[in-house]
Structure formats: C-alpha cells, structure tokens
Design an enzyme around this catalytic site. Structure first.
Site, short mmCIF file in Angstrom:
data_model
loop_
_atom_site.label_atom_id
_atom_site.label_comp_id
_atom_site.label_asym_id
_atom_site.label_seq_id
_atom_site.Cartn_x
_atom_site.Cartn_y
_atom_site.Cartn_z
N SER A 189 4.27 -1.54 -4.19
CA SER A 189 2.81 -1.55 -4.16
C SER A 189 2.27 -2.00 -5.52
CB SER A 189 2.30 -0.18 -3.74
OG SER A 189 0.94 -0.24 -3.36
N GLU A 317 2.04 -2.21 7.28
CA GLU A 317 1.62 -1.69 5.98
C GLU A 317 0.33 -0.88 6.06
OE1 GLU A 317 3.06 -1.96 3.00
OE2 GLU A 317 4.39 -3.70 3.02
N HIS A 413 3.13 1.39 5.01
CA HIS A 413 3.20 1.27 3.56
C HIS A 413 3.87 2.50 2.95
CE1 HIS A 413 2.01 -0.41 -0.27
NE2 HIS A 413 1.45 0.73 -0.64
#
Length: 507
Positions: A189, A317, A413
């Site tokens: 990320s 995600e 995610h």
C-alpha cells in the site's frame, strides 16, 4: 560470531544487544537518525549521535506521531512513547559477518498517515526463519510530519527517512549477518508507493538492488495540489503552512489537524478532484527535487534498469474499505455513477465501464473502478514501465479470498500482509480471519509467499516468468497457483494509455 553468543553487535554509532528468539537474534528500536524534534523538526533526517557502552535493543521504538485509525489489534499493548521515532529492527538467523545473507527491508503502509514497524502484524520472525534471510523493518514519519508540503522544509520527509534507514543498512548490516550488496526493499500500500518512489529518487540510487511493491497506490501529488492541501491543514491548526509556525505545536497534537481535514475532504472536490474522496490528504509529492517525477515516468525512462522488480495486487482491493465503512451491499446507483465519472479514465469513462462489464450487479462497478484506479492499474503500469525502460519485472495477482466474515471480503486490500508474515491473528488479520480460524489453504499460501519473496531476494527470480508486454504473464496466487495472461484484461483495456500523472490542483 560477536560477543555474548551473537547477541551483541557493534554499529557505526555504538554497540547494541539483542535477544535470542527461537533460533533468531532480534534487535528492536535501534536509532538510525536523531529524533526529528526541536531544530530538526520538519527537516531531513540527521545522523544519529554515537553512544557509549552497549544499548539494549529489546523494545520497539515509539511510533511516529499519527492520528487514530483502524488498526485491527484490540489486544495490542500500549505503544512506547518518546521522540525516538526513527528506528530500525532486525531479525537475523545469526550475526556472523561472514554469513552475507540476503537482506529484506520492510516499509509499512497506512495511507501515508498511519503505521509503526512495531505492529504485531509485521513480526518478521517467520519470514526470516523460512528464507534464511535478514529482515529489517523501519519507522518513518507519516502525516503532516512526513508528507505535508511546508514552507521552510524539504518535501517528502517520510521518504528521506526511508533513504536514511537504507543508508544505515548499507553501513551496518554486515555486522548482523547480512549482505549490504544484496538488499531488497518491500512494502505494501503506502509502503509500496514508497518503494515505487525510491525507485525514482536519485538519493536512493544504489541502496538496493531488488524491490517488491505490493498494491501500489496511484496517488502522487503535484506541488501545486500539495501546497493547497497544506494551506487547509494550516487553517485547521490555526497557523501558516510553514515549518517554523507548525513547530510550535506538539508533534503528538498536530495530527488532529490532519484528522479534521480528512473528515471533510469531500468539500474540496472542486479543487482536489480525485483526492477528495480518499480521506487522506497525504501522498508523495512530485516536487522536482526529492522526487523528480512519478515512478511510472522514471521507470519508463530507465531509472530502474539495474533493479529487479516484483509487483502485484489483490483482486478485490477496494472491498476492504467498503467493509470498514459499512458500505457492503449499500452502494446506491447515484454513488456508483458519481464514482465512475470521477475515477474512470477518459471523458466517456462511465459508459465505457458499463459497456465493458454488462453483467455487473448494482454497486459492483463502484468497487471495480476504485480498485482499478487506486491499486490494480497502477501496479500493472509499474511492471509495464519497468519492462519498457529495459528493466526486469515479475507480476502477480492474489485471488484467494479471505475467510473471515463469511468470505465477503474476497481477496481484499491488505490480505497479503498476514499471508506473507504468517501473522494471522494480528492487526488486520484479526478481521480477515475473524471467526474462521486459519485454514490449511492459508498456511500453504504463506509458504508460497515466503518462498517466492525470499527466493526473489536471494536470486531475483520469484519462481515464475518475467513480465513482457506481449503475453503479460502473471502469477495468480490462489489454492492452485498458476501463471496466466494478466487476469484483469477487461480493466487493462479500459486504462490502456493512461499514465497516472501527478494529481493536479483543479483551477
């Protein structure tokens, strides 16, 4: 082997003593720079002052000042306090300088406003043990301290902290059994956005030879946008957006100004455009100096030609953010249309998405376009840019769904973090595996992740073919691992030709 059976090591600044943990030697909270307070506030990191005697490296350093946020770790003890935010931690199978093991340096995510290397989910013991590698984790400044563009301060101070930590690795890691000539940076990320930034930064050149970027965010700010955001941060604090003015506010109190702005960023959509709905006013700034251009521009021009790259993303995600916002199954047609108009590429983006996904259920394209814009397409484009610039890249996609909450999260995610580190019951893993335990499939995927990541750190080969524009070979990580043409081909075609430029200030 060093003294005290390998528990004591001498760094350039002084001796440190670690602890033995199940066949490893672990060092925590070693400073790599001076505390960035006082005159050092909002400045580039400064070399750490040497100390006399032996420093106990038993406890993690304190996290950098930051706002409150979802951490998924209710059982975690209180974090340490103090000003020594800039520290590293080392997990090593042994401190013999002759061992020369590959070194993996982890950079945490957290929307550029959250994160701490001492989080239980980043416990690197399983990874170090599985791959016989040295793992280093580091703290860097986040939020206003690290990324706000302020008068009288260098841009991207959080990235400069990461460079300073990598310089510490270069100068000291041999004493911990590592090879300074075989360093891999890896992150997820905002950590992956940091890795991508390091690939483009002149100051980071030569400090690592391999890079792993997991779910690269496509958000990089133009200097004009970053300055405008800084003005609003200053208003929240009642001060000018300048280092001298904001230095008067306690570092632990200042994040509240960023938090207040985050809560109402949608009010600025006419000026900030796509940034406004993200609820984070921080990203790396393309300032022309610390970060000369976006990572995609840099790699396409050959900046990463001498660095081997492993990059990829998860299939679903954005679903994590829908779950955290209690929006799963609640997206209206109006919200979906607005998201398509804002995030889909090109003037006809909304109609193009609807035509490309004619069977999409109501609300599904809301998730799809934000997954594509924020993570999957930027990650794919990084592999494409690396290949176009003459470098080597390997691409993956994680499609195995998280078992928690009845499986509604999909391959969302952050799922790759507990799978990579084997920390299923820590941080976000508490949500991703909630009520489901740890199935054998997860443990098999962890073994696959750790083998691929440490194998890449050792040889530059994660175990599948390098990316090429013709076939786009992609390692799909699921119960059955297989190499396929890039699975998200429909989205790829929609985004073909979009370059992820620095986000502008809308006039």
């Amino acid at each position: 082997m060093t003294s005290a059976e390998g528990l004591e090591v001498r760094t350039a600044a002084g001796a440190v003593r670690g602890r033995a943990v199940d066949g490893l030697v672990v060092f925590r909270g070693i400073p790599f720079a001076e505390p960035p307070v006082g005159e050092a506030r909002f400045q580039a990191p400064r070399p750490v002052v040497s100390w006399e005697g032996t420093r106990e490296a038993y406890a993690f350093g304190p996290p950098p000042p930051q706002e409150a946020g979802f951490q998924g770790r209710a059982a975690q003890p209180a974090a340490p306090t103090g000003d020594d935010w800039l520290t590293v931690n080392v997990w090593t199978p042994g401190t013999d300088p002759a061992a020369r093991r590959p070194v993996m340096v982890w950079i945490y995510g957290g929307a550029y406003k959250l994160g701490h290397s001492g989080s239980p989910g980043y416990d690197a013991q399983h990874l170090a043990r599985a791959g016989d590698v040295v793992v280093v984790t580091l703290n860097y400044r986040v939020g206003i301290e690290g990324f706000a563009l302020l008068e009288g301060a260098p841009a991207n101070r959080g990235l400069l902290d990461q460079v300073a930590a990598l310089e510490w690795v270069r100068d000291n890691i041999t004493a911990f059994g590592g090879d300074p000539g075989q360093v891999t940076v890896f992150g997820e990320s905002a950590g992956a956005g940091s890795v991508a930034s390091l690939l483009a930064m002149p100051a980071a050149r030569g400090l690592f030879g391999r890079a792993v970027a997991q779910s690269v965010p496509g958000t990089y700010f133009s200097a004009e946008l970053a300055r405008d955001i800084a003005v609003e941060i200053g208003k929240e604090a009642g001060l000018a957006p300048a280092a001298a003015a904001l230095s008067a506010v306690d570092p632990r109190e200042l994040p509240a100004a960023g938090e207040r702005l985050s809560s109402r960023m949608r009010e600025y959509e006419d000026r900030w455009g796509q940034v406004a709905p993200t609820a984070t006013p921080f990203s790396p700034v393309v300032d022309g100096e610390v970060l000369p251009c976006t990572p995609w521009e840099a790699l396409a021009a050959g900046a990463g030609r001498d660095v081997e790259l492993l990059v990829g993303h998860n299939r679903d995600e954005y679903r994590l953010f829908l779950a955290l916002g209690e929006q799963l199954g609640r997206i209206t047609g109006e919200q979906e249309a607005a998201a398509l108009r804002l995030f889909a590429p090109g003037p006809d983006g909304e109609s193009a998405y609807r035509a490309a996904f004619p069977q999409a259920a109501p609300g599904e394209l809301y998730e799809r376009v934000q997954t594509d814009w924020l993570f999957s397409m930027p990650s794919l484009r990084l592999a494409e840019a690396q290949s176009a610039g003459g470098g080597r890249a390997h691409l993956y996609e994680l499609t195995w769904p998280a078992p928690g909450l009845g499986g509604v999260l999909g391959a969302c995610h952050g799922l790759d973090i507990p799978l990579l580190f084997g920390t299923y019951d820590a941080d976000l893993g508490q949500l991703l595996f909630a009520g489901a335990g740890v199935p054998d499939e997860a443990r098999a995927l962890t073994a696959r992740f750790q083998s691929a990541w440490t194998g890449f750190a050792r040889t530059g080969d994660p175990g599948w073919p390098a990316f090429e524009a013709a076939g786009r070979p992609t390692q799909v990580l699921d119960v059955r691992a297989e190499v396929l043409p890039y699975p998200e081909e429909v989205s790829r075609r929609l985004w073909d030709g979009y370059g992820f430029p620095a986000l502008p200030l809308l006039k």
